[in-house]
Design a protein around this motif. Structure first.
Motif, PDB file in Angstrom:
ATOM      1  N   ASP A 109      30.669  43.120  55.047  1.00  0.00           N
ATOM      2  CA  ASP A 109      32.070  42.945  55.426  1.00  0.00           C
ATOM      3  C   ASP A 109      32.924  43.154  54.176  1.00  0.00           C
ATOM      4  O   ASP A 109      32.413  43.477  53.106  1.00  0.00           O
ATOM      5  CB  ASP A 109      32.332  41.581  56.074  1.00  0.00           C
ATOM      6  CG  ASP A 109      31.952  40.428  55.168  1.00  0.00           C
ATOM      7  OD1 ASP A 109      32.293  40.475  53.958  1.00  0.00           O
ATOM      8  OD2 ASP A 109      31.320  39.464  55.653  1.00  0.00           O
ATOM      9  N   LEU A 110      34.226  42.953  54.319  1.00  0.00           N
ATOM     10  CA  LEU A 110      35.145  43.228  53.212  1.00  0.00           C
ATOM     11  C   LEU A 110      35.758  41.954  52.630  1.00  0.00           C
ATOM     12  O   LEU A 110      36.804  42.015  51.977  1.00  0.00           O
ATOM     13  CB  LEU A 110      36.257  44.168  53.682  1.00  0.00           C
ATOM     14  CG  LEU A 110      35.805  45.551  54.151  1.00  0.00           C
ATOM     15  CD1 LEU A 110      37.015  46.401  54.558  1.00  0.00           C
ATOM     16  CD2 LEU A 110      35.001  46.267  53.069  1.00  0.00           C
ATOM     17  N   ARG A 111      35.106  40.820  52.822  1.00  0.00           N
ATOM     18  CA  ARG A 111      35.664  39.574  52.321  1.00  0.00           C
ATOM     19  C   ARG A 111      35.746  39.528  50.805  1.00  0.00           C
ATOM     20  O   ARG A 111      36.505  38.729  50.240  1.00  0.00           O
ATOM     21  CB  ARG A 111      34.837  38.389  52.834  1.00  0.00           C
ATOM     22  CG  ARG A 111      35.096  38.052  54.298  1.00  0.00           C
ATOM     23  CD  ARG A 111      34.252  36.890  54.768  1.00  0.00           C
ATOM     24  NE  ARG A 111      32.833  37.238  54.814  1.00  0.00           N
ATOM     25  CZ  ARG A 111      31.876  36.420  55.210  1.00  0.00           C
ATOM     26  NH1 ARG A 111      32.171  35.172  55.554  1.00  0.00           N
ATOM     27  NH2 ARG A 111      30.619  36.820  55.258  1.00  0.00           N
ATOM     28  N   PHE A 112      34.994  40.380  50.127  1.00  0.00           N
ATOM     29  CA  PHE A 112      35.024  40.380  48.661  1.00  0.00           C
ATOM     30  C   PHE A 112      36.283  41.047  48.104  1.00  0.00           C
ATOM     31  O   PHE A 112      36.554  40.965  46.913  1.00  0.00           O
ATOM     32  CB  PHE A 112      33.775  41.081  48.110  1.00  0.00           C
ATOM     33  CG  PHE A 112      33.746  42.568  48.347  1.00  0.00           C
ATOM     34  CD1 PHE A 112      34.207  43.454  47.379  1.00  0.00           C
ATOM     35  CD2 PHE A 112      33.256  43.085  49.533  1.00  0.00           C
ATOM     36  CE1 PHE A 112      34.185  44.819  47.588  1.00  0.00           C
ATOM     37  CE2 PHE A 112      33.227  44.451  49.759  1.00  0.00           C
ATOM     38  CZ  PHE A 112      33.691  45.325  48.788  1.00  0.00           C
ATOM     39  N   LEU A 113      37.069  41.704  48.977  1.00  0.00           N
ATOM     40  CA  LEU A 113      38.285  42.382  48.528  1.00  0.00           C
ATOM     41  C   LEU A 113      39.522  41.576  48.914  1.00  0.00           C
ATOM     42  O   LEU A 113      39.651  41.136  50.060  1.00  0.00           O
ATOM     43  CB  LEU A 113      38.383  43.775  49.148  1.00  0.00           C
ATOM     44  CG  LEU A 113      37.455  44.851  48.581  1.00  0.00           C
ATOM     45  CD1 LEU A 113      37.542  46.117  49.432  1.00  0.00           C
ATOM     46  CD2 LEU A 113      37.805  45.164  47.130  1.00  0.00           C
ATOM     47  N   PRO A 114      40.473  41.402  48.007  1.00  0.00           N
ATOM     48  CA  PRO A 114      41.729  40.717  48.362  1.00  0.00           C
ATOM     49  C   PRO A 114      42.638  41.616  49.190  1.00  0.00           C
ATOM     50  O   PRO A 114      42.447  42.835  49.264  1.00  0.00           O
ATOM     51  CB  PRO A 114      42.352  40.405  46.997  1.00  0.00           C
ATOM     52  CG  PRO A 114      41.779  41.422  46.076  1.00  0.00           C
ATOM     53  CD  PRO A 114      40.393  41.725  46.571  1.00  0.00           C
ATOM     54  N   ASP A 115      43.627  41.021  49.804  1.00  0.00           N
ATOM     55  CA  ASP A 115      44.590  41.774  50.598  1.00  0.00           C
ATOM     56  C   ASP A 115      45.315  42.801  49.718  1.00  0.00           C
ATOM     57  O   ASP A 115      45.639  42.532  48.554  1.00  0.00           O
ATOM     58  CB  ASP A 115      45.641  40.844  51.202  1.00  0.00           C
ATOM     59  CG  ASP A 115      45.050  39.852  52.194  1.00  0.00           C
ATOM     60  OD1 ASP A 115      43.826  39.912  52.435  1.00  0.00           O
ATOM     61  OD2 ASP A 115      45.810  39.015  52.719  1.00  0.00           O
ATOM     62  N   GLY A 116      45.562  43.983  50.310  1.00  0.00           N
ATOM     63  CA  GLY A 116      46.358  44.998  49.637  1.00  0.00           C
ATOM     64  C   GLY A 116      45.804  45.466  48.305  1.00  0.00           C
ATOM     65  O   GLY A 116      46.564  45.756  47.381  1.00  0.00           O
ATOM     66  N   SER A 117      44.484  45.587  48.202  1.00  0.00           N
ATOM     67  CA  SER A 117      43.871  45.880  46.907  1.00  0.00           C
ATOM     68  C   SER A 117      43.432  47.329  46.733  1.00  0.00           C
ATOM     69  O   SER A 117      43.016  47.714  45.637  1.00  0.00           O
ATOM     70  CB  SER A 117      42.657  44.962  46.697  1.00  0.00           C
ATOM     71  OG  SER A 117      41.728  45.109  47.761  1.00  0.00           O
ATOM     72  N   VAL A 118      43.495  48.169  47.776  1.00  0.00           N
ATOM     73  CA  VAL A 118      43.061  49.555  47.645  1.00  0.00           C
ATOM     74  C   VAL A 118      44.157  50.486  48.154  1.00  0.00           C
ATOM     75  O   VAL A 118      45.001  50.124  48.975  1.00  0.00           O
ATOM     76  CB  VAL A 118      41.738  49.826  48.403  1.00  0.00           C
ATOM     77  CG1 VAL A 118      40.640  48.892  47.913  1.00  0.00           C
ATOM     78  CG2 VAL A 118      41.910  49.692  49.908  1.00  0.00           C
TER      79      VAL A 118
END
Length: 248
Positions: free
Chosen positions: A93-102
């Motif tokens: 999943d993408l839980r390791f990425l913060p909001d608006g990070s890419v």
């Protein structure tokens, strides 16, 4: 009518010229789509690596997620690798990425069709995109799904095209197939603004084979012809649909 026999869909059958053309279309489409300035690109394309490598060569920093729901490791390629511009992360999943990070998300190689709960996956994509960031999404089309069902004599299922179409493959896997309207709804419901939706290719394998047999140097001309066509929202041809969407 199935434009490509089901046994050919993994690219290992007899349609070598067509798959050469198909891969060239994918590469050039990505080249035209990628951000013009150096950006952070998230690649969810099942761990295949070729899209990450292309984005890195274009000057972008890439996070390639391996095992995103249903990742596929390429034979002979290490499962995890760190490079100067490409960093592989193992996650489902993408839980390791913060909001608006890419800045951009690649969901190539039918990755959202292999994720049966595509709504959840696309919601994650929208969350990690910065405002103005874009996603490129490739899915199996209804044309493909109906052809595979017909080959397996699932005639009753062919009348359910207004519903979610889950298609069993001969190898036991299941794919989710989309009409252009369903793909548009998937993206807009996640808060993304659709820029365009089109078949990945509209030129038939027989046309490609005929042209390349007459002149092997015609590949670049065929690719330009394909990408300059404008069959937006036409889901009556092609085994795959591809969409570009922006986070507003």
């Amino acid at each position: 009518m199935l434009p490509i026999p089901a046994e050919e869909l993994n690219g290992s059958g007899t349609l070598g010229p067509y798959w050469t053309f198909y891969r060239a279309v994918v590469a050039e489409q990505l080249n035209r789509w990628l951000p013009r300035s150096p950006s952070v690109v998230l690649d969810l394309s099942r761990g295949q690596g070729r899209w990450s490598a292309q984005a890195a060569r274009a000057g972008h920093r890439v996070i390639e997620v391996v095992d995103f729901r249903r990742a596929v490791a390429v034979e002979g390629q290490p499962v995890l690798r760190d490079a100067e511009r490409v960093r592989q992360v193992r996650s489902d999943d993408l839980r390791f990425l913060p909001d608006g990070s890419v800045d951009a998300v690649l969901a190539e190689d039918r990755s959202m069709s292999l994720e049966l709960m595509a709504e959840s996956a696309i919601a994650d994509v929208a969350r990690v995109l910065r405002p103005g960031g874009r996603a490129l999404v490739c899915v199996d089309s209804l044309v493909l799904g109906m052809a595979i069902l017909a080959e397996q004599n699932y005639w009753a299922h062919l009348r359910q095209t207004s519903e979610v179409m889950l298609v069993p493959w001969p190898d036991g896997s299941i794919t989710r197939c989309f009409s252009s309207a369903q793909l548009r709804e998937l993206l807009t419901d996640a808060g993304l603004e659709v820029e365009w939706i089109r078949p990945r290719t509209v030129l038939s394998p027989s046309t490609v084979d005929h042209v390349l047999a007459a002149d092997s140097r015609a590949l670049n001309w065929l690719v330009r012809t394909e990408l300059e066509a404008h069959p937006d929202d036409d889901d009556t041809v092609g085994i795959h649909l591809v969409a570009s969407a922006r986070r507003v």
